[in-house]
Design a protein around this motif. Structure first.
Motif, PDB file in Angstrom:
ATOM      1  N   THR A  14       5.266  -0.406  -0.842  1.00  0.00           N
ATOM      2  CA  THR A  14       4.017   0.219  -0.729  1.00  0.00           C
ATOM      3  C   THR A  14       2.887  -0.612  -1.242  1.00  0.00           C
ATOM      4  OG1 THR A  14       5.231   2.282  -1.220  1.00  0.00           O
ATOM      5  CG2 THR A  14       2.786   2.366  -1.456  1.00  0.00           C
ATOM      6  N   ALA A  50      -0.292  -2.232   0.884  1.00  0.00           N
ATOM      7  CA  ALA A  50      -1.449  -2.090   0.494  1.00  0.00           C
ATOM      8  C   ALA A  50      -2.303  -3.442   0.447  1.00  0.00           C
ATOM      9  CB  ALA A  50      -1.674  -1.228  -0.743  1.00  0.00           C
ATOM     10  N   GLN A  53       0.191  10.081  -7.896  1.00  0.00           N
ATOM     11  CA  GLN A  53      -0.839   8.919  -7.823  1.00  0.00           C
ATOM     12  C   GLN A  53      -1.078   8.535  -6.317  1.00  0.00           C
ATOM     13  OE1 GLN A  53       0.726   5.596  -9.687  1.00  0.00           O
ATOM     14  NE2 GLN A  53      -0.654   4.036  -8.820  1.00  0.00           N
ATOM     15  N   GLN A  54      -0.134   8.719  -5.221  1.00  0.00           N
ATOM     16  CA  GLN A  54      -0.409   8.533  -4.222  1.00  0.00           C
ATOM     17  C   GLN A  54      -1.073   9.486  -3.342  1.00  0.00           C
ATOM     18  OE1 GLN A  54       1.232   5.879  -1.999  1.00  0.00           O
ATOM     19  NE2 GLN A  54       1.311   5.062  -3.970  1.00  0.00           N
ATOM     20  N   GLU A  72      -7.499  10.115  -5.263  1.00  0.00           N
ATOM     21  CA  GLU A  72      -8.631   9.450  -4.990  1.00  0.00           C
ATOM     22  C   GLU A  72      -8.941   8.451  -6.020  1.00  0.00           C
ATOM     23  OE1 GLU A  72      -9.646   9.619  -1.595  1.00  0.00           O
ATOM     24  OE2 GLU A  72      -8.059  10.755  -1.210  1.00  0.00           O
ATOM     25  N   ALA A 132      -5.750   4.261  -8.221  1.00  0.00           N
ATOM     26  CA  ALA A 132      -4.471   4.886  -7.275  1.00  0.00           C
ATOM     27  C   ALA A 132      -4.910   4.282  -5.990  1.00  0.00           C
ATOM     28  CB  ALA A 132      -4.534   6.241  -7.315  1.00  0.00           C
ATOM     29  N   LEU A 133      -6.035   4.300  -5.396  1.00  0.00           N
ATOM     30  CA  LEU A 133      -6.279   3.854  -4.031  1.00  0.00           C
ATOM     31  C   LEU A 133      -6.174   2.159  -3.847  1.00  0.00           C
ATOM     32  CD1 LEU A 133      -9.747   5.674  -3.202  1.00  0.00           C
ATOM     33  CD2 LEU A 133      -7.575   6.240  -2.478  1.00  0.00           C
ATOM     34  N   ASP A 159      -3.456   0.657  -4.483  1.00  0.00           N
ATOM     35  CA  ASP A 159      -1.941   0.676  -4.111  1.00  0.00           C
ATOM     36  C   ASP A 159      -1.826   1.574  -3.010  1.00  0.00           C
ATOM     37  OD1 ASP A 159      -1.693  -1.626  -5.784  1.00  0.00           O
ATOM     38  OD2 ASP A 159      -0.750  -0.165  -7.462  1.00  0.00           O
ATOM     39  N   ASN A 160      -2.668   2.256  -2.435  1.00  0.00           N
ATOM     40  CA  ASN A 160      -2.373   3.173  -1.028  1.00  0.00           C
ATOM     41  C   ASN A 160      -2.419   2.456   0.031  1.00  0.00           C
ATOM     42  OD1 ASN A 160      -2.779   5.172   0.782  1.00  0.00           O
ATOM     43  ND2 ASN A 160      -3.119   6.698  -0.957  1.00  0.00           N
ATOM     44  N   HIS A 178      -4.876   4.193   2.466  1.00  0.00           N
ATOM     45  CA  HIS A 178      -6.514   4.012   2.314  1.00  0.00           C
ATOM     46  C   HIS A 178      -6.870   2.546   2.777  1.00  0.00           C
ATOM     47  CE1 HIS A 178     -10.065   3.500  -0.095  1.00  0.00           C
ATOM     48  NE2 HIS A 178      -9.636   2.298  -0.547  1.00  0.00           N
TER      49      HIS A 178
END
Length: 118
Positions: A34, A38, A76-77, A80, A84-85, A87-88, A91
């Motif tokens: 993940t 990102a 966390q996923q 907003e 957190a964003l 590593d999304n 996003h």
């Protein structure tokens, strides 16, 4: 497996092929994959030479979703918050200014489906 869970190839000028590379786990998403996704899409979003991205999975599946042996933090996923964003992957995919084509080969479940739709 760590360094090779995500492959990025540039087969033609302007084209990036991003391959989820955990075929034994049906490309299930763990934290390492993940975060790698990102970072990769964060880098690709700034590449002015890019014209298209192809996202696919190695082996017989595109992505079986979250790796249940190493589940991600769902709160966390979904957050907003800026931390957190970071590593999304979805996003960062949303910030790539060129088409991202999901070459869906086989299973495409939960988080994998979300990647395909992004």
């Amino acid at each position: 497996e760590m360094a090779n869970s995500l492959l990025v190839e540039r087969p033609l000028p302007g084209v990036a092929v991003v391959t989820l590379n955990r075929p034994a786990q049906l490309n299930a998403l763990n934290e390492e994959l993940t975060v790698a996704l990102a970072r990769t899409f964060e880098t690709l979003s700034a590449d002015k030479t890019l014209r298209a991205v192809i996202l696919t999975g190695a082996g017989k599946a595109f992505c079986a979703g979250v790796d249940l042996n190493a589940p991600l933090n769902g709160v966390q996923q979904a957050s907003e918050e800026e931390a957190a964003l970071r590593d999304n992957p979805v996003h960062h995919m949303s910030r790539v200014p060129v088409p991202i084509i999901a070459a869906v080969n086989g299973h495409c479940i939960t988080g994998g489906f979300e990647l395909a739709l992004a």
